[in-house]
Design a protein around this motif. Structure first.
Motif, PDB file in Angstrom:
ATOM      1  N   ALA A  93      61.961  40.176  23.030  1.00 46.04           N
ATOM      2  CA  ALA A  93      61.949  39.070  22.069  1.00 46.04           C
ATOM      3  C   ALA A  93      62.951  37.992  22.455  1.00 46.04           C
ATOM      4  O   ALA A  93      62.692  36.792  22.294  1.00 46.04           O
ATOM      5  CB  ALA A  93      62.258  39.600  20.666  1.00 46.04           C
ATOM      6  N   LYS A  94      64.107  38.418  22.996  1.00 48.96           N
ATOM      7  CA  LYS A  94      65.136  37.457  23.370  1.00 48.96           C
ATOM      8  C   LYS A  94      65.900  38.010  24.576  1.00 48.96           C
ATOM      9  O   LYS A  94      66.847  38.799  24.419  1.00 48.96           O
ATOM     10  CB  LYS A  94      66.103  37.212  22.200  1.00 48.96           C
ATOM     11  N   PRO A  95      65.508  37.618  25.790  1.00 48.48           N
ATOM     12  CA  PRO A  95      66.135  38.185  26.999  1.00 48.48           C
ATOM     13  C   PRO A  95      67.644  37.970  27.078  1.00 48.48           C
ATOM     14  O   PRO A  95      68.326  38.699  27.791  1.00 48.48           O
ATOM     15  CB  PRO A  95      65.412  37.447  28.139  1.00 48.48           C
ATOM     16  N   SER A  96      68.170  36.987  26.341  1.00 42.23           N
ATOM     17  CA  SER A  96      69.611  36.716  26.405  1.00 42.23           C
ATOM     18  C   SER A  96      70.386  37.388  25.273  1.00 42.23           C
ATOM     19  O   SER A  96      71.545  37.036  25.033  1.00 42.23           O
ATOM     20  CB  SER A  96      69.854  35.197  26.347  1.00 42.23           C
ATOM     21  N   HIS A  97      69.780  38.352  24.584  1.00 43.02           N
ATOM     22  CA  HIS A  97      70.469  39.007  23.457  1.00 43.02           C
ATOM     23  C   HIS A  97      71.541  39.964  24.003  1.00 43.02           C
ATOM     24  O   HIS A  97      71.259  41.105  24.374  1.00 43.02           O
ATOM     25  CB  HIS A  97      69.458  39.755  22.584  1.00 43.02           C
TER      26      HIS A  97
END
Length: 910
Positions: free
Chosen positions: A214-218
């Motif tokens: 959902a959010k690769p930079s989480h």
């Protein structure tokens, strides 16, 4: 980059902003950041562009710079509601919880979505700060503003899970994810529950992977996946995950930080140190990196550096329980049990203190000779379950992880297993010492050293037991062995120095402290010990103060040298200098209770009573379980003439600590000063009813009668107490003193005979009887009584001093011998030094007498009797100039001087 910016300069700021927005929609936040920065170069006043830049930086994984830019965007109020919510979110991500809560706790926004976001950020902050009630209230406010707001629902579920209701928390998450499958925080919480509660590693990893889809930079999900790989020591997978983190967040410092942690777990300490120092260089206050640096140094045997790093962690975040515990462990390895206990105190005051905390406290107390305290600590250790998994899960789920705190440090062992000492065996040694089974305690300590031959603590403990057995030679050997095992073990150095001083090897003791300083220049305890030693040798105050200033410079993160320097200024009545040092200490340690107390006293003594009141009020807030702050406030209010406020604070002090004698006597003084004798009597009688078998209430009642000049009534109060109190030594001594003062000699003699027969070991009473003989002029009886007492207590300094006075008064030999022993036991005490000087002068040793009396006057310059004796000794030594100078200074005091006639007579004879 210069060509790129030059090309951008040709575009308008509006087109650059539009381009940045388009890139943001495509999730190309790196490109968006470049465009927004270029737009700000064209138009630096655009707050909207700063807000867009801040949000792009958040998505890019740079919350620190994002918080700066978003903060600038909202500087000029009113700002749009959404901007305020964005700023709050960035503060949360960067971990600046104090600014977040202080700036936005009372803020209400009109826009529902912004209000929900703001309150959700506040709820997360309160939760991270351990303020569960405020967190729940803020979460409810977020959901009231927007019932389907995802981050608020995630937080609500997290609060449910931390409270043990993981089933309902999971249900909330499943419903939310069915509606918003792209919410990474929800997947992350689901992973937390699966791992920390259900120990489902595979399920947790799957949930975290969905969060990253959902959010690769989480960042938190990347770090959690690394932790799950390391939990099974799969270092290759952990490194692969770090690679994914670097790809998603290039140059993010946490990638280097996690690499350092992996290197640490692989026992590659040199590489781990190199990596973590890179993180600290870029972020000096990175709490996780500082903790890891402390772990690396401890494992490498550099305990002094480990203490430095962990001490800085607690300066930044004093609420970190694990860091506090690890710092205490390091201090114990350095042989600093006093400091370890002080470090542990905030944790020990909490009901949730761990078994490990109490075990460490017990070890420290045992090494300090406090066997009763050690036994109590070990009992608490035994009652607690060391592996309380539900409690650990609750802590892990209590709040979302923020960048600054994201660390695997909680899973690391700080010290090598060989460095640990068995709690069970320490408890056994403590119990045997408590029962005075000293030989058995020694055997147990020796057995512990055989099992752990490299443990300096075990060797040191043998020395402590040998001291109890009064075998100082064996104790010295044990302490030296402890230092051989660990040259940094300061408790052994300090104990050896103490033995040196007893044997009058002062130079050797000084060399030990100087060697400890050379070995570790940061060792402020060695510097303070050297300062104390030099002070006891009569070194000039300036020299001692310079040593303490050097200690502060060498160890700016330690509060001890600063407090000692303040104390030295107090002792010489240099209140302005004390105030300056206390103010500097407050700047360095804003929430240290000892510093606040010193600052308040310095402010009061310097005449700034309003500031003193503020300091003591802050002290009361920080230390609500102590009556000291209210006692100090009462003193300041009395100086200001506000007796009502003084009385109120004394009563508060007693409400907190009913046994606080200084508060009892202070309140009694105040009641009597305002002629409220009946109130004072009632206070004493209430105390008697509450503690009928303790002395305090009867002593208070007698004090009321003494102030009212009702001597007979005070004597009856003492007698009444003696009939009811089990151990009434203090009452018996006071009664005898009162009878003597009122010339009721026969009754005093009867009491002495009766009490001595029943309590032959009561040396306090025996001393009172001997000194009362001096007051009635029976020096022969006084000498006999003092000799008998000194047979049992050859180290009773006051008895030695009185014996010297009696012998000198009777013209008998030996006065110098007794006076010198008294000064050796209690050095730097002006009254004892005065007796020694007079004895030396009477024995024609005038030069030494003059030198000692000068030192006594320097220590207590306002004591007229010391100055008068200095003038007499100076006259005897032929130094008429010094004698005249001292006598003229006394004459200037005027009619208030008790010895005025003698001063005038001596002046006329010069």
């Amino acid at each position: 980059m210069g060509l790129l910016l030059g090309a951008c300069g040709a575009d308008s700021a509006q087109s650059l902003v539009a381009s940045g927005k388009a890139l943001s929609q495509k999730r190309d936040f790196r490109g968006a950041v470049v465009q927004f920065k270029a737009a700000l170069q064209e138009d630096g006043r655009s707050l909207e562009t700063r807000n867009l830049l801040g949000n792009a930086l958040v998505e890019l994984g740079d919350p620190t710079q994002a918080a700066i830019e978003l903060g600038r965007a909202v500087e000029q109020r009113p700002a749009p509601d959404s901007w305020l919510a964005d700023h709050a979110r960035a503060l949360l991500q960067v971990g600046d919880l104090k600014t977040l809560t202080s700036s936005y706790a009372e803020t209400a926004l009109q826009d529902a979505a912004a209000q929900a976001s703001l309150k959700a950020s506040l709820a997360s902050a309160w939760s991270a700060m351990g303020q569960a009630q405020k967190a729940e209230s803020a979460a409810a406010a977020a959901l009231a503003a927007k019932p389907d707001f995802g981050p608020a629902l995630v937080l609500r579920a997290r609060l449910l899970a931390s409270g043990g209701n993981d089933t309902e928390a999971t249900a909330v998450m499943d419903q939310l994810l069915a509606r918003e499958p792209g919410l990474p925080e929800a997947w992350h919480l689901k992973a937390d529950i699966l791992w920390h509660v259900k120990r489902d590693r595979e399920g947790a990893m799957l949930a975290l992977e969905k969060a990253l889809q959902a959010k690769p930079s989480h960042l938190p999900s990347h770090l959690a996946l690394v932790q799950l790989h390391l939990a099974v020591k799969d270092f290759a997978a952990a490194k692969e995950q770090v690679g994914a983190l670097r790809k998603a967040l290039p140059n993010h410092p946490h990638a280097t930080f996690v690499d350092a942690q992996i290197a640490f777990l692989e026992r590659n300490h040199d590489h781990a140190r190199e990596l973590v120092l890179q993180v600290i260089k870029g972020a000096p206050n990175h709490v996780g990196a500082l903790q890891l640096a402390g772990a690396i140094e401890a494992q490498s045997g550099s305990h002094a550096m480990a203490e430095h790093y962990l001490g800085k962690v607690l300066q930044l975040k004093p609420e970190l329980v694990l860091a506090r515990r690890r710092l205490a462990q390091v201090q114990m390895r350095l042989g600093q049990p006093v400091r370890a206990l002080a470090t542990l105190q905030p944790a020990l005051r909490k009901s949730e203190a761990s078994a490990e905390d109490h075990a460490l406290a017990g070890e420290a107390q045992l090494l300090l000779g406090d066997t009763a305290g050690a036994e109590a600590s070990f009992e608490r250790t035994a009652r607690l379950v060391p592996d309380n998994r539900p409690a650990r899960a609750a802590v892990a789920l209590a709040a979302p992880t923020h960048d600054e705190d994201a660390s695997l440090f909680g899973e690391l062992d700080l010290l090598p297993a060989a460095a640990q000492v068995s709690t069970t065996e320490l408890a056994l040694i403590s119990a045997k010492l408590r029962r005075q089974e000293n030989d058995l305690a020694l055997a147990a300590a020796q057995d512990l050293l055989r099992k752990q031959p490299q443990s300096a603590a075990a060797a040191y403990l043998i020395g402590r037991v040998q001291l109890v057995r009064r075998d100082s030679g064996a104790a010295r050997l044990a302490f030296e062995h402890a230092l051989m095992l660990n040259t940094h073990y300061f408790a052994a150095t300090s104990s050896l120095a103490a033995l040196d001083l007893v044997q009058k090897k002062i130079h050797q003791a000084r060399e030990r402290f100087e060697a400890a300083i050379k070995l570790d220049p940061r060792n402020h305890l060695a510097r303070m010990s050297l300062a104390e030693l030099r002070l006891s040798q009569g070194a000039p105050t300036d020299e001692v103060n310079r040593l303490l200033v050097d200690a502060i410079r060498a160890s700016p993160g330690e509060v001890g040298p600063r407090l000692m320097l303040v104390g030295n200024h107090f002792s010489t009545k240099k209140y302005k200098e004390a105030l300056v040092v206390a103010q500097q200490a407050r700047a360095a340690f804003p929430n240290d209770t000892g510093v606040l107390d010193a600052l308040g006293r310095a402010q009061a003594d310097s005449g700034d009573r309003l500031q003193a009141i503020n300091s003591f009020k802050r002290l009361a807030e920080l230390n609500p379980t102590s009556g000291l702050a209210h006692l100090r406030l009462a003193d300041v209010h009395k100086l200001s003439g506000d007796l009502a406020a003084a009385e109120a604070n004394l009563q508060k002090a007693l409400d907190i600590e009913p046994e606080l004698q200084s508060a009892q006597s202070g309140l009694l003084d105040l009641l009597l000063a305002t002629n409220r004798h009946n109130d004072a009597l009632q206070m004493a009688q209430r105390f008697q009813r509450r503690r009928p078998t303790e002395s305090a209430g009867y002593l208070l009642e007698a004090a009321v009668h003494v102030r009212a000049r009702a001597a007979n009534d005070s004597i009856e109060s003492y007698r009444k107490g003696l009939e009811k109190v089990i151990n009434g030594s203090e009452l018996a001594t006071a009664l005898h003193k009162a009878l003597v003062a009122n010339n009721r000699w026969a009754e005093a003699d009867q009491l002495a005979k009766r009490w001595t027969a029943g309590q032959p070991e009561d040396q306090t009473f025996e001393y009172q009887v001997a000194t009362s003989a001096i007051s009635r002029g029976n020096l022969e009886a006084a000498e006999e009584g003092l000799r008998q007492l000194l047979v049992r207590r050859p180290d009773h300094a006051l008895a030695l001093n009185d014996m010297a006075w009696v012998l000198a008064a009777r013209g008998k030999p030996g006065a110098v011998h007794y006076a010198r022993k008294a000064v050796e036991i209690l050095p730097e005490q002006p009254a004892l030094m005065n007796t020694l000087a007079l004895a030396l002068a009477a024995n024609k040793q005038v030069a030494e007498a003059l030198d000692i009396q000068k030192r006594a006057v320097n220590l207590s310059p306002f004591e007229s009797s010391l100055r008068l004796n200095l003038a007499k000794i100076a006259t005897q030594a032929g130094d008429k100039e010094l004698a005249r100078s001292e006598l003229q200074a006394l004459h200037a005091v005027g009619a208030a001087l008790p010895s005025r006639d003698e001063v005038l007579k001596l002046l006329s004879s010069l």
